[in-house]
Design an enzyme around this catalytic site. Sequence first.
Site, PDB file in Angstrom:
ATOM      1  N   ILE A 106       0.833  -1.203   0.000  1.00 41.78           N
ATOM      2  CA  ILE A 106       0.000   0.000   0.000  1.00 41.78           C
ATOM      3  C   ILE A 106       0.872   1.260   0.000  1.00 41.78           C
ATOM      4  CG2 ILE A 106      -1.680   1.330   1.380  1.00 41.78           C
ATOM      5  CD1 ILE A 106      -2.958  -1.412   2.110  1.00 41.78           C
ATOM      6  N   GLY A 151      -8.406   8.316  -1.259  1.00 41.98           N
ATOM      7  CA  GLY A 151      -8.287   6.853  -1.235  1.00 41.98           C
ATOM      8  C   GLY A 151      -6.840   6.461  -1.337  1.00 41.98           C
ATOM      9  N   CYS A 152      -6.521   5.318  -0.728  1.00 49.02           N
ATOM     10  CA  CYS A 152      -5.120   4.914  -0.615  1.00 49.02           C
ATOM     11  C   CYS A 152      -4.705   3.872  -1.637  1.00 49.02           C
ATOM     12  CB  CYS A 152      -4.844   4.362   0.780  1.00 49.02           C
ATOM     13  SG  CYS A 152      -4.932   5.631   2.036  1.00 49.02           S
ATOM     14  N   ILE A 153      -5.642   3.281  -2.337  1.00 52.49           N
ATOM     15  CA  ILE A 153      -5.266   2.203  -3.259  1.00 52.49           C
ATOM     16  C   ILE A 153      -5.258   2.703  -4.703  1.00 52.49           C
ATOM     17  CG2 ILE A 153      -5.743  -0.145  -4.010  1.00 52.49           C
ATOM     18  CD1 ILE A 153      -5.107   0.014  -1.063  1.00 52.49           C
ATOM     19  N   ASN A 207       2.433   1.494  -3.646  1.00 52.27           N
ATOM     20  CA  ASN A 207       1.439   1.917  -4.625  1.00 52.27           C
ATOM     21  C   ASN A 207       1.016   3.366  -4.389  1.00 52.27           C
ATOM     22  OD1 ASN A 207      -0.612   1.272  -6.730  1.00 52.27           O
ATOM     23  ND2 ASN A 207      -1.993   1.742  -5.043  1.00 52.27           N
TER      24      ASN A 207
END
Lengths: 155, 105
Positions: free
Chosen positions: A25, B103-105, A28
């Site tokens: 995470i 959002g983190c993804i 990315n």
Amino acid sequence: MTDYIQKISIIVSQGSLEGIYPALIMANGARSEGIEANLFFTFFGLDAINKDRQDHIRLSSVGNPGLHFPTWLGGFPGMSMIMTQHMESKMEKLDIPPIPEFIEMISDTGAGLYACKASVDLFGMSKDDFIDQLDGIITVGDFYQIASGGQMLFT
Amino acid sequence: MTTASYVGIEVELNDEGFFTDPSAWREEMAPMIAKEMGIDELTDEHWRVIRFVRDRYLQTGGGPSVRVLGKTSGVEVKDLYRLFPKGPAKQAAKIAGIPKPVGCI
């Protein structure tokens, strides 16, 4: 000079679900902010890029106080699998990809994926054991060179 | 908060350079915003992504993440990063005059 982070190198040393996901995470997330990212998989972290193992990464159900249940219960047969499935279903609802898909995506973002040569030798593995996206099996020294000029994270 | 002028129209930007009022955006502004980020020419591929994030924002109130873009825009993650090297979701949102995706993804 800018005060933004421009480059990050992440060392993945654990083979558990909770050891691997945070690293992925962070990597990315770095790429999506335009930050250069490289990942170095070492020791049990190699399982994340091992073709046969990356789809079977488990949550630690023993010695994991964050789960908030007694260790003796976590040691029951099948407990780790049940907890892993529970966690995976929660992640799927949040659209967090499974580890193999996530790593492929991170490679597609342009992040570098490297395996630690000492660990590969230690576990008797070879290039064929790893996913195609792997950019190389390299020494610690090589990775420090790749990491030069950036920040480092150890997970 | 700062202001910028594109095609003769003054617009307000937040500290990170995103439009505070997405309705102030015009298509003609996109090439100028892109240029400021080092994207010298907007190709059809760029436009495909820019229009996609803009539409998505108008429909849902938020810009898509890279993962969602890769799955639904018809442009793959690899190509998204080729088109927008400094972060596709973020850069496309900025060029399309919409807020930064969360959002983190």
